[in-house]
Design an enzyme around this catalytic site. Structure first.
Site, PDB file in Angstrom:
ATOM      1  N   ARG A 176       1.855   8.857  12.794  1.00  0.00           N
ATOM      2  CA  ARG A 176       1.460  10.130  13.419  1.00  0.00           C
ATOM      3  C   ARG A 176      -0.051  10.355  13.348  1.00  0.00           C
ATOM      4  O   ARG A 176      -0.657  10.881  14.273  1.00  0.00           O
ATOM      5  CB  ARG A 176       2.210  11.268  12.697  1.00  0.00           C
ATOM      6  CG  ARG A 176       1.966  12.650  13.235  1.00  0.00           C
ATOM      7  CD  ARG A 176       2.331  13.696  12.186  1.00  0.00           C
ATOM      8  NE  ARG A 176       1.549  13.519  10.973  1.00  0.00           N
ATOM      9  CZ  ARG A 176       1.821  14.110   9.810  1.00  0.00           C
ATOM     10  NH1 ARG A 176       2.874  14.893   9.686  1.00  0.00           N
ATOM     11  NH2 ARG A 176       1.047  13.925   8.754  1.00  0.00           N
ATOM     12  N   TYR A 214       0.840  -1.208   0.000  1.00  0.00           N
ATOM     13  CA  TYR A 214       0.000   0.000   0.000  1.00  0.00           C
ATOM     14  C   TYR A 214       0.880   1.264   0.000  1.00  0.00           C
ATOM     15  O   TYR A 214       0.649   2.190  -0.783  1.00  0.00           O
ATOM     16  CB  TYR A 214      -0.950   0.003   1.223  1.00  0.00           C
ATOM     17  CG  TYR A 214      -1.715   1.302   1.301  1.00  0.00           C
ATOM     18  CD1 TYR A 214      -2.761   1.557   0.419  1.00  0.00           C
ATOM     19  CD2 TYR A 214      -1.347   2.300   2.216  1.00  0.00           C
ATOM     20  CE1 TYR A 214      -3.432   2.770   0.433  1.00  0.00           C
ATOM     21  CE2 TYR A 214      -2.018   3.507   2.246  1.00  0.00           C
ATOM     22  CZ  TYR A 214      -3.052   3.743   1.355  1.00  0.00           C
ATOM     23  OH  TYR A 214      -3.698   4.947   1.357  1.00  0.00           O
ATOM     24  N   PHE A 248      15.429  19.610  -1.404  1.00  0.00           N
ATOM     25  CA  PHE A 248      14.033  19.220  -1.647  1.00  0.00           C
ATOM     26  C   PHE A 248      13.764  17.816  -1.087  1.00  0.00           C
ATOM     27  O   PHE A 248      12.710  17.557  -0.507  1.00  0.00           O
ATOM     28  CB  PHE A 248      13.772  19.281  -3.160  1.00  0.00           C
ATOM     29  CG  PHE A 248      12.486  18.655  -3.596  1.00  0.00           C
ATOM     30  CD1 PHE A 248      11.279  19.330  -3.418  1.00  0.00           C
ATOM     31  CD2 PHE A 248      12.457  17.397  -4.183  1.00  0.00           C
ATOM     32  CE1 PHE A 248      10.083  18.749  -3.802  1.00  0.00           C
ATOM     33  CE2 PHE A 248      11.265  16.812  -4.574  1.00  0.00           C
ATOM     34  CZ  PHE A 248      10.073  17.489  -4.386  1.00  0.00           C
ATOM     35  N   ARG A 261     -10.405   5.205   8.646  1.00  0.00           N
ATOM     36  CA  ARG A 261      -9.415   4.728   7.673  1.00  0.00           C
ATOM     37  C   ARG A 261      -8.381   3.956   8.480  1.00  0.00           C
ATOM     38  O   ARG A 261      -7.907   4.440   9.508  1.00  0.00           O
ATOM     39  CB  ARG A 261      -8.748   5.918   6.965  1.00  0.00           C
ATOM     40  CG  ARG A 261      -9.679   6.570   5.962  1.00  0.00           C
ATOM     41  CD  ARG A 261      -9.040   7.758   5.323  1.00  0.00           C
ATOM     42  NE  ARG A 261      -8.579   8.701   6.336  1.00  0.00           N
ATOM     43  CZ  ARG A 261      -8.203   9.939   6.075  1.00  0.00           C
ATOM     44  NH1 ARG A 261      -8.191  10.371   4.848  1.00  0.00           N
ATOM     45  NH2 ARG A 261      -7.792  10.739   7.040  1.00  0.00           N
TER      46      ARG A 261
HETATM   47  C1  IN0 Z   1       6.304  14.284  -1.670  1.00  0.00           C
HETATM   48  C2  IN0 Z   1       7.380  14.094  -0.625  1.00  0.00           C
HETATM   49  C3  IN0 Z   1       8.776  13.944  -1.178  1.00  0.00           C
HETATM   50  C4  IN0 Z   1       9.635  15.005  -1.255  1.00  0.00           C
HETATM   51  C5  IN0 Z   1      10.937  14.831  -1.718  1.00  0.00           C
HETATM   52  C6  IN0 Z   1      11.400  13.600  -2.132  1.00  0.00           C
HETATM   53  C7  IN0 Z   1      10.558  12.499  -2.064  1.00  0.00           C
HETATM   54  C8  IN0 Z   1      11.011  11.231  -2.485  1.00  0.00           C
HETATM   55  C9  IN0 Z   1      10.180  10.158  -2.406  1.00  0.00           C
HETATM   56  C10 IN0 Z   1       8.864  10.298  -1.992  1.00  0.00           C
HETATM   57  C11 IN0 Z   1       8.404  11.525  -1.574  1.00  0.00           C
HETATM   58  C12 IN0 Z   1       9.220  12.646  -1.597  1.00  0.00           C
HETATM   59  O1  IN0 Z   1       7.378  15.095   0.378  1.00  0.00           O
HETATM   60  C13 IN0 Z   1       6.148  15.599   0.850  1.00  0.00           C
HETATM   61  C14 IN0 Z   1       6.391  16.487   2.072  1.00  0.00           C
HETATM   62  C15 IN0 Z   1       5.148  17.297   2.440  1.00  0.00           C
HETATM   63  O2  IN0 Z   1       4.223  17.405   1.699  1.00  0.00           O
HETATM   64  N1  IN0 Z   1       5.130  17.843   3.634  1.00  0.00           N
HETATM   65  C16 IN0 Z   1       4.002  18.587   4.183  1.00  0.00           C
HETATM   66  C17 IN0 Z   1       3.842  18.203   5.591  1.00  0.00           C
HETATM   67  C18 IN0 Z   1       2.773  17.205   5.829  1.00  0.00           C
HETATM   68  O3  IN0 Z   1       2.674  16.748   6.980  1.00  0.00           O
HETATM   69  O4  IN0 Z   1       1.982  16.922   4.916  1.00  0.00           O
HETATM   70  C19 IN0 Z   1       4.210  20.087   4.226  1.00  0.00           C
HETATM   71  O5  IN0 Z   1       3.185  20.783   4.291  1.00  0.00           O
HETATM   72  O6  IN0 Z   1       5.342  20.544   4.263  1.00  0.00           O
HETATM   73  C20 IN0 Z   1       5.148  14.509   1.128  1.00  0.00           C
HETATM   74  O7  IN0 Z   1       4.801  14.274   2.281  1.00  0.00           O
HETATM   75  N2  IN0 Z   1       4.611  13.816   0.054  1.00  0.00           N
HETATM   76  C21 IN0 Z   1       4.954  14.086  -1.292  1.00  0.00           C
HETATM   77  C22 IN0 Z   1       3.958  14.189  -2.251  1.00  0.00           C
HETATM   78  C23 IN0 Z   1       4.263  14.541  -3.544  1.00  0.00           C
HETATM   79  C24 IN0 Z   1       5.587  14.796  -3.885  1.00  0.00           C
HETATM   80 CL1  IN0 Z   1       5.947  15.287  -5.500  1.00  0.00          CL
HETATM   81  C25 IN0 Z   1       6.621  14.687  -2.947  1.00  0.00           C
HETATM   82  C26 IN0 Z   1       3.508  12.853   0.305  1.00  0.00           C
HETATM   83  C27 IN0 Z   1       3.917  11.356   0.399  1.00  0.00           C
HETATM   84  C28 IN0 Z   1       2.612  10.551   0.565  1.00  0.00           C
HETATM   85  C29 IN0 Z   1       4.788  11.064   1.591  1.00  0.00           C
HETATM   86  C30 IN0 Z   1       4.614  10.879  -0.861  1.00  0.00           C
END
Ligand code: IN0
Length: 412
Positions: free
Chosen positions: A212, A168, A285, A225
């Site tokens: 969390r 998942y 990033f 969920r």
């Molecule tokens: C992310 C990821 C992310 C960033 C950088 C490299 C990555 C490599 C592999 C997978 C994911 C990667 O980062 C974000 C961070 C984020 O959104 N933080 C939130 C805090 C929060 O609690 O939501 C903020 O407001 O700062 C992330 O969590 N995800 C994400 C989604 C799309 C992309 Cl392009 C990059 C979500 C997830 C589900 C963990 C992949």
């Protein structure tokens, strides 16, 4: 704790906080003039706040691709998350989502607040997507297709085993890692990093979120969920929701610690991935969310509050991570420090104490073996009460001087 209280307790948070505020103000002013790009960047700021700031530092072409990738995934997530949509409506939308992104006319109303606006005005995202380079479009389409199909599979199936849990998390986050690695490569600055390492980057972030967000997810209306795998929680309680009841506190914390220990398994892959990055903006990033994740795990570990309310890193520590995560040495330093904090919280009566400790030792060994630990200033230190008192005295003196100045000005 109020923000003044938090700053008095951690005075060294103040400058990173001010810096972050200024950077956010500056970033908010840089919204592009074209309506579709303007919509996408303001939406990004609304749904991701501090993360939007890190995206902003990427080179223009890559930044646009990542912004659209992020919003497409958020939209897909909004459909998956909306527990008021019936499964027979939801599944076909998830499966066909990769085609909808090419269609400026497509739209589906769901979600709440900012996410509702994102869904209602999705045509702006499609319009911007169609302006990206072909290799960016293909990478985003491919990941959206695989993620939509994976989400659809788990609408109809529960997370039972640890393998299901990994599967998942692969669909909803590991694939994001694979997609980002492709986008970085397509932008010309990075080698194409392996699928396994890219997957681990996503799994570590997503498992941290799932740990969390236990209470928020279990209390979701109209339907809970549930992402914690039965194979783990059934060792401690009969039903997943039993973890939130006070009489099960001891078992709940043991289960939580088991989940954290499982998440720690991905750390070494994440460190290898980050060490392989070349471009400083891409590095930041990737590294900032990872450091926030290990910080969040350190906060959640052995903490009953996870089952009572929201457990989040304080804003000042987030600001510090954003300010002080620039090089791989900073990352090794942060992982080493947060592992120290985690180690200090391991109770020898915890059923997984030995396993947790050995994972933490392995992480610390990797950080030490890099030979970069002594190049950093450790930022995860306990605040010194003597400095706090000095800070409060200084603040009172400065405020008194300002007050005296303003009073004198008024009498003149
Ligand atoms: C992310 C990821 C992310 C960033 C950088 C490299 C990555 C490599 C592999 C997978 C994911 C990667 O980062 C974000 C961070 C984020 O959104 N933080 C939130 C805090 C929060 O609690 O939501 C903020 O407001 O700062 C992330 O969590 N995800 C994400 C989604 C799309 C992309 Cl392009 C990059 C979500 C997830 C589900 C963990 C992949």
């Amino acid at each position: 704790m109020g923000s003044l209280g938090a700053v008095l307790k951690h005075p060294d948070d103040l400058f990173p906080l001010l810096k972050l505020k200024r950077a956010m103000k500056h970033a908010a002013k840089q919204i592009p003039p074209e309506p579709h790009w303007g919509f996408c960047y303001s939406m990004l700021h609304k749904v991701s706040r501090s993360f939007a700031l890190v995206i902003q530092q990427l080179d223009t072409n890559l930044r646009n691709a990542v912004c659209i990738f992020y919003l497409v995934l958020r939209a897909l997530d909004t459909v998956e998350d909306d527990t008021s949509i019936a499964a027979d409506v939801k599944v076909p939308i998830l499966i066909a989502f990769h085609r909808h992104i090419y269609d400026r006319e497509w739209h589906f109303a769901c979600g709440e607040k900012d996410y509702k606006v994102l869904m209602d005005q999705f045509h702006h995202v499609s319009t911007a997507f169609l302006e990206l380079g072909e290799s960016f479009q293909k990478a985003i389409e491919d990941i959206t297709k695989r993620m939509g199909a994976g989400m659809a599979k788990f609408i109809l199936k529960e997370v039972e085993t640890i393998d299901d849990y990994d599967e998942y998390c692969h669909y909803v986050a590991g694939l994001v890692g694979l997609g980002l690695s492709k986008l970085f490569h397509a932008s010309g600055t990075e080698d194409l990093l392996s699928d396994d390492l890219s997957n681990s980057m996503g799994l570590f972030l997503q498992k941290t979120n799932i740990i969390r967000d236990y209470l928020e997810d279990i209390n979701e209306i109209p339907k809970s969920r549930m992402f914690w795998p039965r194979q783990i929680w059934s060792k401690y309680v009969i039903k997943l929701e039993d973890l939130k009841y006070e009489e099960n506190s001891e078992k709940a914390v043991q289960c939580l610690n088991d989940m954290v220990t499982n998440a720690l398994m991905h750390v070494e892959d994440c460190l290898i991935y980050m060490a392989a990055l070349r471009d400083p903006a891409i590095f930041r990033f990737c590294a900032i969310p990872q450091v926030m994740a290990i910080g969040t795990l350190a906060l959640c570990y052995n903490n009953i509050e996870v089952f009572r309310g929201v457990v989040k890193m304080r804003r000042g520590l987030t600001a510090k991570v954003i300010d002080q995560t620039k090089t791989i040495a900073d990352v090794y330093g942060a992982f080493f420090d947060f592992s120290c904090i985690l180690k200090s919280k391991v109770d020898m009566n915890d059923p997984n104490a030995e396993k947790t400790r050995s994972r933490l030792n392995a992480i610390q060994k990797t950080c030490r073996d890099s030979g970069l630990l002594n190049q950093r200033k450790s930022y995860v230190v306990k605040s010194n009460p003597r400095y706090n008192t000095a800070f409060i005295v200084m603040l009172i003196i400065i405020l008194s001087v300002i007050f005296a100045y303003l009073s004198a000005k008024r009498t003149n």
